[in-house]
Motif scaffolding. Structure first.
Motif, PDB file in Angstrom:
ATOM      1  N   SER A 167      17.806  -8.623  -5.334  1.00  0.00           N
ATOM      2  CA  SER A 167      16.748  -8.522  -7.406  1.00  0.00           C
ATOM      3  C   SER A 167      17.105 -10.357  -7.465  1.00  0.00           C
ATOM      4  O   SER A 167      16.876 -11.300  -7.764  1.00  0.00           O
ATOM      5  CB  SER A 167      17.575  -7.938  -8.208  1.00  0.00           C
ATOM      6  N   PRO A 168      19.313 -10.764  -6.915  1.00  0.00           N
ATOM      7  CA  PRO A 168      19.016 -12.192  -7.173  1.00  0.00           C
ATOM      8  C   PRO A 168      18.246 -13.107  -6.632  1.00  0.00           C
ATOM      9  O   PRO A 168      18.330 -14.324  -6.399  1.00  0.00           O
ATOM     10  CB  PRO A 168      20.410 -12.194  -6.443  1.00  0.00           C
ATOM     11  N   GLN A 169      17.564 -12.453  -4.858  1.00  0.00           N
ATOM     12  CA  GLN A 169      16.438 -13.496  -4.698  1.00  0.00           C
ATOM     13  C   GLN A 169      14.699 -13.129  -5.121  1.00  0.00           C
ATOM     14  O   GLN A 169      13.734 -14.206  -4.571  1.00  0.00           O
ATOM     15  CB  GLN A 169      16.464 -12.930  -2.829  1.00  0.00           C
ATOM     16  N   GLY A 170      14.928 -12.430  -5.924  1.00  0.00           N
ATOM     17  CA  GLY A 170      13.725 -12.361  -6.635  1.00  0.00           C
ATOM     18  C   GLY A 170      12.764 -11.466  -6.307  1.00  0.00           C
ATOM     19  O   GLY A 170      11.498 -11.115  -6.713  1.00  0.00           O
ATOM     20  N   ILE A 171      13.636 -10.044  -5.667  1.00  0.00           N
ATOM     21  CA  ILE A 171      12.458  -9.008  -5.335  1.00  0.00           C
ATOM     22  C   ILE A 171      13.002  -7.898  -5.707  1.00  0.00           C
ATOM     23  O   ILE A 171      14.877  -8.042  -5.472  1.00  0.00           O
ATOM     24  CB  ILE A 171      13.042  -8.972  -3.939  1.00  0.00           C
ATOM     25  N   ARG A 172      12.129  -7.176  -6.535  1.00  0.00           N
ATOM     26  CA  ARG A 172      12.409  -6.234  -7.078  1.00  0.00           C
ATOM     27  C   ARG A 172      12.345  -5.336  -6.469  1.00  0.00           C
ATOM     28  O   ARG A 172      12.191  -4.836  -5.557  1.00  0.00           O
ATOM     29  CB  ARG A 172      12.309  -5.917  -8.569  1.00  0.00           C
ATOM     30  N   VAL A 173      13.422  -3.875  -6.381  1.00  0.00           N
ATOM     31  CA  VAL A 173      13.384  -2.424  -6.319  1.00  0.00           C
ATOM     32  C   VAL A 173      13.776  -1.696  -7.238  1.00  0.00           C
ATOM     33  O   VAL A 173      14.094  -1.160  -7.172  1.00  0.00           O
ATOM     34  CB  VAL A 173      14.501  -2.662  -4.369  1.00  0.00           C
ATOM     35  N   ASN A 174      12.596  -0.395  -6.770  1.00  0.00           N
ATOM     36  CA  ASN A 174      12.908   0.605  -7.802  1.00  0.00           C
ATOM     37  C   ASN A 174      12.320   2.270  -6.842  1.00  0.00           C
ATOM     38  O   ASN A 174      11.669   2.034  -6.196  1.00  0.00           O
ATOM     39  CB  ASN A 174      11.520  -0.155  -9.216  1.00  0.00           C
ATOM     40  N   ALA A 175      12.121   3.300  -7.065  1.00  0.00           N
ATOM     41  CA  ALA A 175      12.073   4.122  -6.782  1.00  0.00           C
ATOM     42  C   ALA A 175      11.206   5.295  -7.773  1.00  0.00           C
ATOM     43  O   ALA A 175      10.665   5.113  -8.669  1.00  0.00           O
ATOM     44  CB  ALA A 175      13.509   5.137  -6.933  1.00  0.00           C
ATOM     45  N   ILE A 176       9.955   5.908  -7.459  1.00  0.00           N
ATOM     46  CA  ILE A 176       9.398   6.847  -8.582  1.00  0.00           C
ATOM     47  C   ILE A 176       9.343   8.118  -7.911  1.00  0.00           C
ATOM     48  O   ILE A 176       9.761   8.072  -6.443  1.00  0.00           O
ATOM     49  CB  ILE A 176       7.976   7.052  -7.736  1.00  0.00           C
TER      50      ILE A 176
ATOM     51  N   VAL B  61      13.069  -4.341 -14.443  1.00  0.00           N
ATOM     52  CA  VAL B  61      12.890  -3.457 -14.209  1.00  0.00           C
ATOM     53  C   VAL B  61      13.659  -3.442 -12.680  1.00  0.00           C
ATOM     54  O   VAL B  61      12.546  -4.057 -11.829  1.00  0.00           O
ATOM     55  CB  VAL B  61      12.445  -2.272 -14.287  1.00  0.00           C
ATOM     56  N   THR B  62      14.920  -3.493 -12.717  1.00  0.00           N
ATOM     57  CA  THR B  62      14.931  -2.997 -11.207  1.00  0.00           C
ATOM     58  C   THR B  62      16.587  -2.152 -10.818  1.00  0.00           C
ATOM     59  O   THR B  62      16.836  -2.218 -12.126  1.00  0.00           O
ATOM     60  CB  THR B  62      15.514  -4.732 -10.696  1.00  0.00           C
ATOM     61  N   GLY B  63      16.456  -1.532  -9.655  1.00  0.00           N
ATOM     62  CA  GLY B  63      17.372  -0.804  -9.010  1.00  0.00           C
ATOM     63  C   GLY B  63      17.338   0.598  -9.941  1.00  0.00           C
ATOM     64  O   GLY B  63      18.246   0.921 -10.398  1.00  0.00           O
ATOM     65  N   THR B  64      16.075   0.796 -10.451  1.00  0.00           N
ATOM     66  CA  THR B  64      16.364   2.679 -10.972  1.00  0.00           C
ATOM     67  C   THR B  64      15.065   3.241 -10.619  1.00  0.00           C
ATOM     68  O   THR B  64      14.319   2.836  -9.479  1.00  0.00           O
ATOM     69  CB  THR B  64      15.954   1.815 -11.999  1.00  0.00           C
ATOM     70  N   HIS B  65      15.438   4.277 -11.293  1.00  0.00           N
ATOM     71  CA  HIS B  65      14.425   5.644 -10.510  1.00  0.00           C
ATOM     72  C   HIS B  65      13.492   5.935 -12.148  1.00  0.00           C
ATOM     73  O   HIS B  65      13.846   5.461 -12.617  1.00  0.00           O
ATOM     74  CB  HIS B  65      14.749   6.501  -9.893  1.00  0.00           C
ATOM     75  N   ILE B  66      12.210   6.217 -11.557  1.00  0.00           N
ATOM     76  CA  ILE B  66      11.102   6.346 -13.016  1.00  0.00           C
ATOM     77  C   ILE B  66      10.747   7.870 -12.709  1.00  0.00           C
ATOM     78  O   ILE B  66      10.205   8.055 -11.535  1.00  0.00           O
ATOM     79  CB  ILE B  66      10.174   6.087 -13.271  1.00  0.00           C
ATOM     80  N   VAL B  67      10.835   8.850 -13.234  1.00  0.00           N
ATOM     81  CA  VAL B  67      10.563  10.195 -12.971  1.00  0.00           C
ATOM     82  C   VAL B  67       9.571  10.421 -13.900  1.00  0.00           C
ATOM     83  O   VAL B  67       9.407  10.315 -14.932  1.00  0.00           O
ATOM     84  CB  VAL B  67      11.481  11.990 -14.104  1.00  0.00           C
TER      85      VAL B  67
ATOM     86  N   MET C 120      19.038   4.395  -1.951  1.00  0.00           N
ATOM     87  CA  MET C 120      18.933   3.046  -1.275  1.00  0.00           C
ATOM     88  C   MET C 120      18.122   2.014  -2.407  1.00  0.00           C
ATOM     89  O   MET C 120      18.049   0.721  -1.677  1.00  0.00           O
ATOM     90  CB  MET C 120      18.009   4.150   0.144  1.00  0.00           C
ATOM     91  N   SER C 121      16.918   2.341  -2.266  1.00  0.00           N
ATOM     92  CA  SER C 121      16.587   1.644  -3.883  1.00  0.00           C
ATOM     93  C   SER C 121      17.604   0.938  -4.852  1.00  0.00           C
ATOM     94  O   SER C 121      17.164  -0.075  -4.705  1.00  0.00           O
ATOM     95  CB  SER C 121      15.356   2.670  -4.020  1.00  0.00           C
ATOM     96  N   ARG C 122      18.179   1.303  -5.199  1.00  0.00           N
ATOM     97  CA  ARG C 122      19.960   0.993  -5.647  1.00  0.00           C
ATOM     98  C   ARG C 122      20.286   0.239  -5.379  1.00  0.00           C
ATOM     99  O   ARG C 122      20.399  -0.844  -6.354  1.00  0.00           O
ATOM    100  CB  ARG C 122      20.093   2.631  -6.161  1.00  0.00           C
ATOM    101  N   VAL C 123      20.560  -0.145  -4.247  1.00  0.00           N
ATOM    102  CA  VAL C 123      21.545  -1.142  -3.260  1.00  0.00           C
ATOM    103  C   VAL C 123      21.008  -1.922  -2.675  1.00  0.00           C
ATOM    104  O   VAL C 123      21.080  -3.264  -2.463  1.00  0.00           O
ATOM    105  CB  VAL C 123      22.184   0.273  -2.025  1.00  0.00           C
ATOM    106  N   ALA C 124      19.465  -1.863  -2.590  1.00  0.00           N
ATOM    107  CA  ALA C 124      18.776  -2.880  -1.797  1.00  0.00           C
ATOM    108  C   ALA C 124      18.582  -3.376  -3.155  1.00  0.00           C
ATOM    109  O   ALA C 124      17.984  -4.765  -2.799  1.00  0.00           O
ATOM    110  CB  ALA C 124      17.404  -2.184  -2.127  1.00  0.00           C
ATOM    111  N   ALA C 125      18.211  -3.013  -4.262  1.00  0.00           N
ATOM    112  CA  ALA C 125      17.861  -4.109  -5.831  1.00  0.00           C
ATOM    113  C   ALA C 125      19.356  -4.752  -6.272  1.00  0.00           C
ATOM    114  O   ALA C 125      18.837  -5.622  -6.344  1.00  0.00           O
ATOM    115  CB  ALA C 125      17.546  -3.212  -7.167  1.00  0.00           C
TER     116      ALA C 125
END
Length: 284
Positions: free
Chosen positions: A172-181, A243-249, A163-168
């Motif tokens: 993101s083109p609107q200036g809102i980054r989305v990522n997951a931890i 950094v957007t559309g990814t996850h950090i482990v 969901m974080s990837r799809v939301a990004a």
């Protein structure tokens, strides 16, 4: 100068565990924070600790109106919203498929997937009014590999990652980054809560997790809420502008491979297999 000077954040599950650690760090880095949670006493204590900087919002993330109210409080009290940390979490004991309970499954998904989705829904207009922002969603290593959590919890966390990837892709083109931890074994009350223990007992169980966590992962330290808060700070700050559309482990290396990959004393199925084969081979 703080890395979040002038920023406004909403943190769900902000009264304890990872959420509390993130509230404390964000405040230290210059942010004003709405801590959204269902633990009213702890929330009131946060307002007392950080007067004029932290506001508490009673927020059950299964109730859309309460999510909207928490976002609205950030706008009315602090002038807008720049950061949303969808962190509120629960777990359960449904480890075996025959033990699945439909109501519990729905509840897990309502908190872990629907809650962050509704958080994003209500955060986006406020962020666009400020020219953009950062959304961070708490997932889990249980969403990456089997064996790290119950089935409903694990599949819900996998949904959060995607969901974080799809939301990004959309935001993101609107200036809102989305990522997951994706946290690993972090010493919080969620483990006790998943066993159905009362909140006070679950809080105490976090200490036992801290005592034993270092033994089961390559990094010989217990994971603590600040480890995740630091990752959230990076993703929320301008340091992660690309950094957007990814996850950090953030897991102390527990997912790098099976135990024998990092513990030479651990049993290796390949060594055992080839050792047996060599032992049974006739001499040349």
């Amino acid at each position: 100068m703080g890395r979040l000077d002038g920023k406004v954040a909403v943190i769900t599950g902000g009264a304890s565990g990872i959420g509390l650690g993130t509230v404390e760090l964000f405040v230290a880095e210059g942010a004003k924070v709405v801590a959204a949670d269902i633990q009213d006493e702890k929330g009131a204590m946060l307002e007392t600790r950080f007067p004029g900087v932290v506001r508490y919002a009673h927020c059950d993330v299964t109730k859309e109106a309460e999510i909207a109210a928490a976002i609205g409080l950030a706008v009315s009290e602090f002038g807008g919203l720049d950061i949303l940390f969808n962190n509120a979490g629960i777990s359960d004991g449904m480890r075996e498929i025959p033990a699945i309970e439909a109501e519990t499954w729905s509840w897990i998904y309502d908190v872990l997937v629907r809650g962050p989705a509704l958080g994003m829904k209500h955060a986006v207009p406020a962020m666009l009014a400020r020219g953009g922002g950062s959304i961070v969603n708490t997932a889990s290593i249980a969403g990456l590999q089997a064996g790290f959590g119950p089935i409903a919890y694990s599949s819900a966390k996998a949904a959060v990652i995607h969901m974080s990837r799809v939301a990004a892709a959309q935001l993101s083109p609107q200036g809102i980054r989305v990522n997951a931890i994706c946290p690993g074994l972090i010493a919080t009350s969620i483990f006790g809560a998943s066993l159905g223990l009362p909140r006070a007992v679950a809080d105490q169980m976090a200490a036992r997790v801290a005592e034993n966590a270092a033994k089961v992962q390559p990094t010989h330290k217990a994971g603590v809420p600040d480890d995740i808060a630091q990752a959230a700070l990076f993703l929320a700050s301008d340091a992660a502008a690309f950094v957007t559309g990814t996850h950090i482990v953030v897991d102390g290396g527990i997912t790098v491979g099976p135990r024998h990959a990092w513990d030479q004393s651990g049993p290796s199925p390949f060594a055992e297999m080839f050792g047996e084969a060599l032992a049974s081979s006739p001499p040349a």
